[in-house]
Design an enzyme around this catalytic site. Structure first.
Site, PDB file in Angstrom:
ATOM      1  N   ARG A 170      -0.390  -4.424 -32.136  1.00 35.93           N
ATOM      2  CA  ARG A 170      -1.708  -3.887 -31.827  1.00 35.93           C
ATOM      3  C   ARG A 170      -1.526  -2.946 -30.646  1.00 35.93           C
ATOM      4  NH1 ARG A 170      -3.976  -5.990 -27.364  1.00 35.93           N
ATOM      5  NH2 ARG A 170      -2.959  -7.796 -26.397  1.00 35.93           N
ATOM      6  N   ARG A 174      -9.540   0.580 -25.081  1.00 38.49           N
ATOM      7  CA  ARG A 174     -10.712   0.137 -24.337  1.00 38.49           C
ATOM      8  C   ARG A 174     -11.811   1.194 -24.436  1.00 38.49           C
ATOM      9  NH1 ARG A 174      -7.974  -1.628 -18.599  1.00 38.49           N
ATOM     10  NH2 ARG A 174      -6.676  -3.340 -19.354  1.00 38.49           N
ATOM     11  N   ARG A 247      18.096  -4.306 -23.384  1.00 38.08           N
ATOM     12  CA  ARG A 247      17.931  -2.924 -22.959  1.00 38.08           C
ATOM     13  C   ARG A 247      18.214  -2.874 -21.465  1.00 38.08           C
ATOM     14  NH1 ARG A 247      18.492   1.247 -25.724  1.00 38.08           N
ATOM     15  NH2 ARG A 247      16.881   2.490 -24.697  1.00 38.08           N
ATOM     16  N   ARG A 278       9.625   7.323 -16.819  1.00 37.65           N
ATOM     17  CA  ARG A 278       8.581   7.409 -15.802  1.00 37.65           C
ATOM     18  C   ARG A 278       9.179   7.723 -14.447  1.00 37.65           C
ATOM     19  NH1 ARG A 278       6.470   1.112 -15.091  1.00 37.65           N
ATOM     20  NH2 ARG A 278       8.470   0.178 -14.571  1.00 37.65           N
ATOM     21  N   GLU A 298      13.291   6.692 -14.001  1.00 37.13           N
ATOM     22  CA  GLU A 298      13.840   5.576 -14.780  1.00 37.13           C
ATOM     23  C   GLU A 298      14.349   6.075 -16.133  1.00 37.13           C
ATOM     24  OE1 GLU A 298      11.297   2.197 -15.098  1.00 37.13           O
ATOM     25  OE2 GLU A 298      10.780   2.200 -12.956  1.00 37.13           O
ATOM     26  N   TYR A 346      11.181 -12.228 -22.665  1.00 37.17           N
ATOM     27  CA  TYR A 346      10.567 -11.243 -21.776  1.00 37.17           C
ATOM     28  C   TYR A 346       9.440 -11.940 -21.026  1.00 37.17           C
ATOM     29  CZ  TYR A 346       8.334  -7.275 -19.738  1.00 37.17           C
ATOM     30  OH  TYR A 346       7.817  -6.407 -18.807  1.00 37.17           O
ATOM     31  N   ASP A 348       6.871 -11.618 -17.467  1.00 37.12           N
ATOM     32  CA  ASP A 348       6.418 -10.988 -16.240  1.00 37.12           C
ATOM     33  C   ASP A 348       6.606 -11.971 -15.088  1.00 37.12           C
ATOM     34  OD1 ASP A 348       5.688  -8.518 -17.301  1.00 37.12           O
ATOM     35  OD2 ASP A 348       3.709  -9.244 -17.897  1.00 37.12           O
TER      36      ASP A 348
END
Length: 365
Positions: A170, A174, A247, A278, A298, A346, A348
């Protein structure tokens, strides 16, 4: 003898050391790098806290996690509001009404929704065969080509037509004028950087830097009752089932003799022809007013042995391979595996904190 040998001084290992220290346990922390903190390490340059391994913005809706980290640092009010640069055109992220107004001139949520549905309908595929088809299905041509395609191809090292559709199940759309990237209740960055926070966590532990645990495994294992291992799980087992895929990222950091380079902490470059994904301008994380600024570009890269692994590639093939290693890990009586690399997930930062607290509660009864 130590009670615990902790391999890695990142967030998971440091929290474990802190909680074990509170219980009177003796901990030895060994770190392969020449500094503590793992990938959240920050270093002061020109009075600016530089995120040496990419932007780290703490965010969570878990009150327990938020209150826990507040012990070690005062957090500022930084809100992550990245922008995308596509061939000099600037768009707000995540996709919101400001983005849609810039793209199409639409003003109301109804107009934006109709435009997206119109574009998506033109590319509708019942069974998308790749990421490109999936993204076009969801948001249509304009958003896909300007804000998704190039960035995603650089990030994964493959063309979008070669990537599985599951990567983009998805896309966050917003229909409000809100540039806040995260939906979490709590958000900010520790004033003075993450390194100072980690130093407090490790205050009661012995720390040895520049030590490669796997090169001295037998010698180090003999020093402790138990091991907390936060390195790559496949490396721990000598890659006996094969290498897991990661990665990696390389960073190009420079000090500029100007007060403001790009006007925002995070600017994504979404066209494929720009080789970096970025640019981070570190002073904006702490609303800095220094005369100089520090930026980091990066560059995503394929991982190979000897490189720093950053992101597990959690596709079906790698997850099956990980489960082979996980079975071995579950049989260990003396070793606890933790962190992003130790569990091949992964996560955070707030996920790592929550997991570290769960493990320490179970272990340090």
């Amino acid at each position: 003898m130590y009670d615990y040998l902790i391999v890695g001084s990142g967030l998971f290992g440091s929290i474990f050391a802190y909680e074990a220290g509170k219980k009177g346990k003796q901990c030895l922390v060994v770190e392969k790098r020449d500094h503590i903190g793992g990938n959240i390490y920050t270093k002061e340059v020109e009075g600016i806290q530089v995120h040496q391994y990419g932007a780290h913005i703490f965010h969570t809706s878990n009150r327990e996690v938020w209150e826990y980290v507040q012990q070690f640092a005062e957090f500022n009010r930084y809100t992550n509001s990245p922008v995308a640069n596509y061939k000099g055109e600037i768009y707000n992220l995540p996709f919101n009404m400001n983005t849609f107004n810039k793209l199409w001139g639409v003003v109301t949520p109804a107009e934006a929704k109709a435009k997206i549905e119109e574009q998506a309908a033109a590319y509708r595929t019942e069974h998308p065969a790749n990421l490109e088809e999936q993204a076009l299905n969801l948001v249509g041509k304009d958003i896909y080509e300007k804000l998704i395609k190039g960035y995603t191809e650089k990030q994964w090292g493959h063309r979008a037509t070669e990537l599985p559709p599951e990567i983009i199940k998805r896309l966050p759309v917003r229909y409000i004028y809100d540039n806040n990237y995260f939906n979490d209740i709590y958000q900010g960055i520790p004033i003075g950087g993450y390194t100072a926070m980690i130093e407090k966590m490790l205050a009661k532990a012995e720390v040895r830097l520049g030590v490669d645990y796997l090169e001295h495994k037998d010698e180090l294992d003999a020093l402790a009752e138990k091991i907390v291992y936060t390195g790559p799980i496949d490396a721990y087992y000598g890659y006996q089932f094969g290498e897991l895929e990661y990665r990696s990222v390389s960073f190009e950091t420079e000090v500029l003799d100007q007060p403001n380079y790009q006007g925002n902490a995070v600017v994504n470059y979404t066209e494929y022809e720009v080789p970096y994904t970025r640019i981070i301008e570190h002073k904006h994380f702490e609303f800095g007013t220094q005369d100089k600024t520090v930026i980091s570009r990066e560059y995503p890269a394929a991982w190979k042995k000897g490189d720093e692994p950053y992101y597990p590639v959690n596709n079906e093939k790698n997850n099956m391979l990980y489960h082979s290693y996980e079975k071995l890990a579950k049989e260990e009586k003396k070793v606890i595996f933790g962190g992003r690399l130790g569990t091949y997930k992964y996560m955070d930062m707030h996920h790592v904190v929550a997991e570290a607290l769960r493990v320490t509660k179970e272990e340090l009864i």
